[in-house]
Design an enzyme around this catalytic site. Sequence first.
Site, PDB file in Angstrom:
ATOM      1  N   GLU A   1      -2.475  10.470   4.657  1.00  0.00           N
ATOM      2  CA  GLU A   1      -3.877  10.759   4.943  1.00  0.00           C
ATOM      3  C   GLU A   1      -4.156  12.177   5.460  1.00  0.00           C
ATOM      4  OE1 GLU A   1      -5.249   7.582   7.476  1.00  0.00           O
ATOM      5  OE2 GLU A   1      -4.868   6.061   5.952  1.00  0.00           O
TER       6      GLU A   1
ATOM      7  N   GLU B   1      -1.066  -0.113  -0.717  1.00  0.00           N
ATOM      8  CA  GLU B   1      -1.673  -0.946   0.333  1.00  0.00           C
ATOM      9  C   GLU B   1      -2.783  -1.806  -0.277  1.00  0.00           C
ATOM     10  OE1 GLU B   1      -2.664   1.327   3.870  1.00  0.00           O
ATOM     11  OE2 GLU B   1      -0.963   2.670   3.587  1.00  0.00           O
TER      12      GLU B   1
HETATM   13  C1  GLA Z   1      -3.924   2.913   6.580  1.00  0.00           C
HETATM   14  C2  GLA Z   1      -2.478   3.126   6.952  1.00  0.00           C
HETATM   15  C3  GLA Z   1      -1.758   1.834   7.133  1.00  0.00           C
HETATM   16  C4  GLA Z   1      -2.582   0.829   7.910  1.00  0.00           C
HETATM   17  C5  GLA Z   1      -3.908   0.642   7.245  1.00  0.00           C
HETATM   18  C6  GLA Z   1      -4.759  -0.366   7.958  1.00  0.00           C
HETATM   19  O1  GLA Z   1      -4.112   2.600   5.274  1.00  0.00           O
HETATM   20  O2  GLA Z   1      -1.762   3.879   6.021  1.00  0.00           O
HETATM   21  O3  GLA Z   1      -0.571   2.055   7.809  1.00  0.00           O
HETATM   22  O4  GLA Z   1      -2.744   1.249   9.234  1.00  0.00           O
HETATM   23  O5  GLA Z   1      -4.558   1.892   7.295  1.00  0.00           O
HETATM   24  O6  GLA Z   1      -4.084  -1.361   8.572  1.00  0.00           O
END
Ligand code: GLA
Length: 379
Positions: A163, A268
């Site tokens: 990020e 994710e």
């Molecule tokens: C982001 C992070 C993850 C997690 C998600 C929400 O995507 O990369 O590690 O914290 O947020 O749980």
Amino acid sequence: MMKIIKTSLFIFALLMVSASCSRKLNDNSNQQEPQISLSDSYKNHFFIGAAISEDQILEKDNRSLSIVRNQYNTITPENALKWMFLQPSPNKFEFDLADKYVEFGLNNDMHIVGHTLVWHSQLADFMNEVTDKTIMSNYVSNHINTIVKRYKGKIDTWDVVNEALNEDGTLRESIFLKTLGENYIIDAFKLAEKGDPNAELAYNDYNLCNPKKREGALRLIENLQKENAKINAVGIQAHWKLNTPSINEIEKSIIAYAGLGVKLMFTELDISVLPNPWEVVGAAVEQNFDKFIGDPKMNPYPERLPDSMLQKQAKRYEDIFELFLKHEDKISRITFWGVTDKTSWLNDWPIKERTNYPLLFDRNYQPKQAYQSILDLKK
Ligand code: GLA
């Protein structure tokens, strides 16, 4: 004689039925786990896995752990490898949980993901106070060296930087950018490569299918390549909704990233079915939505998700996996962010105390229609 055999067979059959009934009675959901495995069905295409929690790593949630063992062949730690847990105070590392996570992966022959080395969030408090470039640089290199070397040859893929981008594709004003300048990304990748030359290295972020942010990520990857820093993959977080991003934007993104020679990982994946507060109030991303806690409009399915919604979600997952299969040569891994709806982070984000249903397994550990739709694509 025949009669004796028949009677014994009858008694045997009765015993079998009663054994299976008592098994079902002991099992509070009255159902069994599916016999087929997602990762086996997709083994010729890409890894399929899940993020696992502290409770799962510590074997306190064995039912969901058995789903992980049976259904998946790759794991990501939901929190165990984040800075605040691994190095809570300067140069004091706490490896217990992370070691157990890696051990679980090794024992179950999983592709093990390290998430994540450099991220502005869930950092240790002391890190947020650093203003000096040399001090910051020492902390970051010590963190990366220590961790990557410890798990050398065991952790297969590292999310090296997480990020780093704003929504418009520019670099986020994180503590790393402020103290180290924009080269911190290149340095982090080079350090990770030095720590374990064979590990696969990735840049990971959300909204990476949105055109402006995608442009920024493409620039970031090109920049790493120009500086001879190894980058193998881009991790698209894929916290998605029922209608967005469109299949078209996802496909454009797959093609664009693959064009730079990196693999794609959807790292994710989850699909929220609840109203999106940003659409409702058109608010800024950082807004706090506590005023919506308890508002039934924002939490329309507190008891169960209607069939029509389960079907919609199943169709969305099907469309997405169809696209993944179409581009399987460019994709190496799909990871769901969690195992069952019960413990998904989306029950509490962006509005706390809601009941969301974003994953493939329900609150009783049973496969949902979405699970079936993904499996059916492989029939
Ligand atoms: C982001 C992070 C993850 C997690 C998600 C929400 O995507 O990369 O590690 O914290 O947020 O749980």
